[in-house]
Design a protein around this motif. Structure first.
Motif, PDB file in Angstrom:
ATOM      1  N   UNK A  43      51.031  36.583  41.561  1.00  0.00           N
ATOM      2  CA  UNK A  43      52.035  37.781  41.893  1.00  0.00           C
ATOM      3  C   UNK A  43      52.828  37.847  43.055  1.00  0.00           C
ATOM      4  N   UNK A  45      51.135  36.646  46.110  1.00  0.00           N
ATOM      5  CA  UNK A  45      50.306  36.745  47.260  1.00  0.00           C
ATOM      6  C   UNK A  45      50.028  35.227  47.710  1.00  0.00           C
ATOM      7  N   UNK A  50      43.261  36.194  38.574  1.00  0.00           N
ATOM      8  CA  UNK A  50      42.933  36.704  37.135  1.00  0.00           C
ATOM      9  C   UNK A  50      42.334  38.148  36.792  1.00  0.00           C
ATOM     10  N   UNK A  51      42.780  38.471  35.616  1.00  0.00           N
ATOM     11  CA  UNK A  51      42.301  39.695  35.422  1.00  0.00           C
ATOM     12  C   UNK A  51      42.128  39.930  33.752  1.00  0.00           C
ATOM     13  N   UNK A  54      45.733  42.106  28.722  1.00  0.00           N
ATOM     14  CA  UNK A  54      46.135  43.194  27.579  1.00  0.00           C
ATOM     15  C   UNK A  54      45.602  43.152  26.264  1.00  0.00           C
ATOM     16  N   UNK A  84      49.093  48.559  28.922  1.00  0.00           N
ATOM     17  CA  UNK A  84      50.432  48.492  29.045  1.00  0.00           C
ATOM     18  C   UNK A  84      51.066  48.105  27.615  1.00  0.00           C
TER      19      UNK A  84
ATOM     20  N   UNK B  24      39.978  40.781  39.698  1.00  0.00           N
ATOM     21  CA  UNK B  24      40.598  41.767  40.460  1.00  0.00           C
ATOM     22  C   UNK B  24      41.272  42.933  39.786  1.00  0.00           C
ATOM     23  N   UNK B  27      45.837  45.590  40.601  1.00  0.00           N
ATOM     24  CA  UNK B  27      47.107  44.648  41.169  1.00  0.00           C
ATOM     25  C   UNK B  27      47.941  44.660  39.783  1.00  0.00           C
ATOM     26  N   UNK B  28      49.117  44.254  40.187  1.00  0.00           N
ATOM     27  CA  UNK B  28      50.030  44.060  39.216  1.00  0.00           C
ATOM     28  C   UNK B  28      50.615  42.378  39.219  1.00  0.00           C
ATOM     29  N   UNK B  29      50.398  41.883  37.985  1.00  0.00           N
ATOM     30  CA  UNK B  29      50.884  40.853  37.781  1.00  0.00           C
ATOM     31  C   UNK B  29      52.134  40.286  36.974  1.00  0.00           C
ATOM     32  N   UNK B  33      53.538  46.002  34.429  1.00  0.00           N
ATOM     33  CA  UNK B  33      52.319  46.601  34.831  1.00  0.00           C
ATOM     34  C   UNK B  33      52.767  47.984  35.652  1.00  0.00           C
ATOM     35  N   UNK B  40      57.056  44.936  41.200  1.00  0.00           N
ATOM     36  CA  UNK B  40      55.739  44.275  41.550  1.00  0.00           C
ATOM     37  C   UNK B  40      56.018  43.134  42.533  1.00  0.00           C
ATOM     38  N   UNK B  43      51.698  41.398  44.496  1.00  0.00           N
ATOM     39  CA  UNK B  43      50.726  41.909  43.785  1.00  0.00           C
ATOM     40  C   UNK B  43      50.413  43.288  43.794  1.00  0.00           C
TER      41      UNK B  43
END
Lengths: 181, 96
Positions: A43, A45, A50-51, A54, A84, B24, B27-29, B33, B40, B43
């Protein structure tokens, strides 16, 4: 004169002896299911994180000919419902590998509230539950490098597992009631 | 065949759940989000026009930390400087 008679006789014989062509029958299957998994990307960084992906509701179907039961094309619509909301769809080429197993590849993406576009590959397994219904198990992997939903130019990755119900609902005639079968 | 497929499905489900448990959070990806009006960046969801390090987009390049010195810290520095001055004045008097 003789040449004309022979020509006409040959043409009539060729037409009369030709066996009638049978209409191609289309096989339609439908699927509904719930899917989730992991979502990864960078994103901004500098590292890929990973997460949980949805949760999404999926519905679609595939179409193939009874003369070529191996190759099919499928449409799939999905709605991401938590945490979302978004809606999207997929267009797939499906290759049947036996009666209860397929592999597929195609395009996937979301259309609203933001766009995402990319490719998807996966497999499907069907566990028969009856004459027409099957339990659908579908792991898939998607990479989405395009769209307004991406905060950076890094692609978004989805690894999803869809579990649902599949039905072989309809065998529609392509000739569409063109006389007795 | 059924047993094999069921076992495969359970294995994949366990792997996915295990992965998801280690992910994690907060955080937004994706832009979607973030709440409407936020973007965003690095992150994190931040109001549009603010970069991930807190600097306003389009403004000067002054790092936010220089402007963000708390008043309490400034007064402490002033007090320390005053004490130094006082000690410097007192030392000659003691010598006398």
């Amino acid at each position: 004169m003789t040449r004309g008679i022979v020509t006409i006789t040959t043409a009539v014989a060729a037409i009369a002896l030709t066996s009638p062509a049978f209409a191609q029958t289309l096989l339609l299957s439908g699927e509904v299911g719930l899917a989730s998994g992991v979502e990864g990307g960078d994103p901004g960084t500098g590292s890929t994180t990973f997460r949980r992906a949805r949760t999404r509701f999926e519905a679609g179907g595939d179409l193939r000919s009874d003369e070529d039961r191996v190759d099919a094309f499928a449409l799939r619509a999905f709605a991401e419902i938590e945490p979302h909301v978004s809606v999207g769809g997929e267009l797939r080429y499906v290759r049947y590998i036996g009666q209860h197993f397929t592999g597929f590849a195609g395009f996937t993406g979301t259309l609203a509230p933001h766009t995402l576009f990319g490719g998807v590959v996966g497999v499907q397994g069907f566990i028969p539950l009856g004459k027409t219904l099957s339990l659908l198990i579908e792991p898939s992997f998607s990479a989405l490098p395009f769209g307004s939903d991406l905060p950076t130019d890094q692609p978004l990755l989805w690894g999803l597992l869809c579990v649902g119900i599949r039905g072989d609902f309809l065998a529609a005639s392509a000739a569409n009631e063109e006389g007795p079968k | 065949m059924k047993v094999l497929a069921t076992a495969l499905a359970l294995l994949v489900t366990l792997v996915v759940l295990q992965q998801a448990a280690c992910l994690e959070a907060n955080q937004c990806m994706r832009l979607s989000d973030c709440p409407t009006g936020d973007v965003c960046t690095a992150g994190l969801c931040v109001p549009a026009g603010i970069t991930g390090d807190g600097a306003a987009e389009g403004g000067d390049a002054t790092p936010p930390t220089q402007d963000a010195v708390p008043p309490a810290e400034s007064s402490l520095l002033d007090e320390a400087a005053a004490l130094d001055d006082g000690a410097g004045d007192a030392a000659p008097a003691a010598a006398d």
